[in-house]
Design a protein around this motif. Structure first.
Motif, mmCIF file in Angstrom:
data_model
loop_
_atom_site.group_PDB
_atom_site.id
_atom_site.type_symbol
_atom_site.label_atom_id
_atom_site.label_comp_id
_atom_site.label_asym_id
_atom_site.label_seq_id
_atom_site.Cartn_x
_atom_site.Cartn_y
_atom_site.Cartn_z
ATOM 1 N N VAL A 30 -30.097 16.500 36.534
ATOM 2 C CA VAL A 30 -31.130 17.466 37.140
ATOM 3 C C VAL A 30 -31.202 18.699 36.082
ATOM 4 N N LEU A 31 -30.006 18.835 35.706
ATOM 5 C CA LEU A 31 -29.884 19.997 34.886
ATOM 6 C C LEU A 31 -29.798 19.539 33.157
ATOM 7 N N HIS A 32 -29.848 18.406 33.048
ATOM 8 C CA HIS A 32 -29.834 17.855 31.677
ATOM 9 C C HIS A 32 -30.735 16.500 31.722
ATOM 10 N N PRO A 33 -32.114 16.872 32.029
ATOM 11 C CA PRO A 33 -32.826 15.788 32.126
ATOM 12 C C PRO A 33 -33.226 14.877 30.844
ATOM 13 N N ASN A 34 -32.803 15.326 29.669
ATOM 14 C CA ASN A 34 -32.788 14.408 28.497
ATOM 15 C C ASN A 34 -31.702 13.212 28.721
ATOM 16 N N GLU A 35 -30.818 13.443 29.491
ATOM 17 C CA GLU A 35 -29.820 12.557 29.667
ATOM 18 C C GLU A 35 -30.102 11.253 30.440
ATOM 19 N N LEU A 36 -31.455 11.638 31.218
ATOM 20 C CA LEU A 36 -31.879 10.612 31.979
ATOM 21 C C LEU A 36 -32.401 9.176 31.292
ATOM 22 N N SER A 37 -32.771 9.524 30.130
ATOM 23 C CA SER A 37 -33.399 8.488 29.113
ATOM 24 C C SER A 37 -32.626 8.412 27.983
ATOM 25 N N GLY A 38 -31.467 9.116 27.768
ATOM 26 C CA GLY A 38 -30.732 9.056 26.323
ATOM 27 C C GLY A 38 -29.503 9.394 26.660
ATOM 28 N N PRO A 39 -28.670 9.379 25.622
ATOM 29 C CA PRO A 39 -27.057 9.253 25.846
ATOM 30 C C PRO A 39 -26.788 10.963 26.237
ATOM 31 N N GLY A 40 -25.353 10.788 26.389
ATOM 32 C CA GLY A 40 -25.068 12.438 26.656
ATOM 33 C C GLY A 40 -24.108 12.507 27.961
ATOM 34 N N HIS A 41 -23.165 13.374 27.699
ATOM 35 C CA HIS A 41 -22.103 13.740 28.757
ATOM 36 C C HIS A 41 -22.184 15.035 29.344
ATOM 37 N N ASP A 42 -23.176 15.733 28.863
ATOM 38 C CA ASP A 42 -23.451 17.331 29.537
ATOM 39 C C ASP A 42 -23.437 17.419 30.972
ATOM 40 N N HIS A 43 -24.152 16.120 31.660
ATOM 41 C CA HIS A 43 -24.415 15.905 32.895
ATOM 42 C C HIS A 43 -23.138 16.244 33.585
ATOM 43 N N GLU A 44 -21.906 15.724 33.091
ATOM 44 C CA GLU A 44 -20.808 15.349 33.874
ATOM 45 C C GLU A 44 -20.180 16.631 34.427
ATOM 46 N N PRO A 45 -19.955 17.342 33.611
ATOM 47 C CA PRO A 45 -19.180 18.853 34.251
ATOM 48 C C PRO A 45 -20.113 19.559 34.915
ATOM 49 N N ALA A 46 -21.646 19.566 34.350
ATOM 50 C CA ALA A 46 -22.731 20.151 34.857
ATOM 51 C C ALA A 46 -22.803 19.825 36.327
ATOM 52 N N GLY A 47 -22.648 18.442 36.583
ATOM 53 C CA GLY A 47 -22.938 18.105 37.978
ATOM 54 C C GLY A 47 -21.951 18.260 38.911
ATOM 55 N N HIS A 48 -20.779 18.405 38.262
ATOM 56 C CA HIS A 48 -19.495 18.786 39.188
ATOM 57 C C HIS A 48 -19.662 20.378 39.562
ATOM 58 N N ALA A 49 -19.827 21.005 38.619
ATOM 59 C CA ALA A 49 -20.097 22.720 38.999
ATOM 60 C C ALA A 49 -21.314 22.672 39.937
ATOM 61 N N LEU A 50 -22.531 21.839 39.716
ATOM 62 C CA LEU A 50 -23.529 22.064 40.713
ATOM 63 C C LEU A 50 -23.166 21.953 42.229
ATOM 64 N N LEU A 51 -22.495 20.707 42.212
ATOM 65 C CA LEU A 51 -22.017 20.479 43.500
ATOM 66 C C LEU A 51 -21.169 21.443 44.177
ATOM 67 N N ARG A 52 -20.007 21.885 43.344
ATOM 68 C CA ARG A 52 -19.168 23.023 43.849
ATOM 69 C C ARG A 52 -19.883 24.272 44.179
ATOM 70 N N SER A 53 -20.958 24.369 43.475
ATOM 71 C CA SER A 53 -21.382 25.869 43.556
ATOM 72 C C SER A 53 -22.612 25.769 45.096
ATOM 73 N N ARG A 54 -22.763 24.635 45.423
ATOM 74 C CA ARG A 54 -23.309 24.393 46.694
ATOM 75 C C ARG A 54 -22.475 24.101 47.848
ATOM 76 N N GLY A 55 -21.031 24.382 47.726
ATOM 77 C CA GLY A 55 -20.161 23.902 48.852
ATOM 78 C C GLY A 55 -19.789 22.686 49.040
ATOM 79 N N VAL A 56 -19.906 21.688 48.228
ATOM 80 C CA VAL A 56 -19.426 20.410 48.394
ATOM 81 C C VAL A 56 -17.951 20.254 48.116
ATOM 82 N N GLU A 57 -17.039 19.646 48.745
ATOM 83 C CA GLU A 57 -15.693 19.501 48.848
ATOM 84 C C GLU A 57 -15.447 18.829 47.508
ATOM 85 N N GLU A 58 -14.336 19.043 46.902
ATOM 86 C CA GLU A 58 -13.738 18.842 45.646
ATOM 87 C C GLU A 58 -13.626 17.043 45.983
#
Length: 194
Positions: free
Chosen positions: A79-107
């Motif tokens: 969602v934060l790195h939409p270029n990785e929807l159709s191309g390579p990349g790993h920026d979405h991994e730490p960003a997704g974890h941080a996003l979930l944690r910022s929304r109160g999702v348990e570790e």
């Protein structure tokens, strides 16, 4: 646009619905429809893997809730790195974890966003291996080292011989892979961008 993302979550197809909390999250984030469709396909495969583990290794304890939520949100960072929807990349991994944690999702539920492509890291759990495996086999991709890690873990915990576990896992992955074309067609029916 939220209604369009919701369509990918609720469309009547032969895939499990996402957990309600994941559906709410993806709607709130206005997740791209292609991402939502991908998450639903991987979640469905994770559910199939959990059923297989329960049937073939009834003594193995698996946190089903975390596997299903993890599969349903593992790529949420795209969602934060939409270029990785159709191309390579790993920026979405730490960003997704941080996003979930910022929304109160348990570790225990958020960790999959960071670990789904890191199955060789130290301390990876069976739950994380199953999400990683679902994220590959949904499109019929076979990853021998990942499959070996799942085999070794199940053999160690169940007491079965590794070759027996591997043969059964191989059969199950072949069965799941047979549905890959339908899952790929479903995912590609949704655009990458709005």
């Amino acid at each position: 646009m939220a209604a369009l993302s919701h369509q990918a979550m609720t469309e009547e197809v032969a895939l499990c619905r996402l957990p309600p909390a994941a559906e709410t999250l993806l709607t709130d984030l206005n997740a791209p429809r292609r991402l939502t469709a991908h998450l639903r396909a991987v979640h469905d495969v994770a559910a199939q893997l959990l059923t297989w583990v329960a049937q073939t290794h009834p003594g193995v304890t698996v946190d089903h809730e975390s596997v299903l939520y993890g599969a349903a949100t593992h790529d949420v960072g795209k969602v934060l790195h939409p270029n990785e929807l159709s191309g390579p990349g790993h920026d979405h991994e730490p960003a997704g974890h941080a996003l979930l944690r910022s929304r109160g999702v348990e570790e225990r539920l958020a960790r999959f966003a960071a670990t789904h492509a890191s199955w060789t890291a130290e301390g990876i759990t069976l739950e994380e291996l199953l999400v990683s495996l679902a994220d590959k086999v949904w499109k019929a991709k076979r990853v021998p080292d990942l499959e070996q890690l799942v085999t070794d873990h199940l053999a160690r915990v169940s007491g079965q011989e590794p070759w027996e576990v591997f043969m059964a896992l191989d059969d199950e992955l072949n069965r799941i892979a047979e549905g890959a074309d339908a899952r790929l067609t479903y995912q590609s029916s949704y655009p990458v961008t709005a």
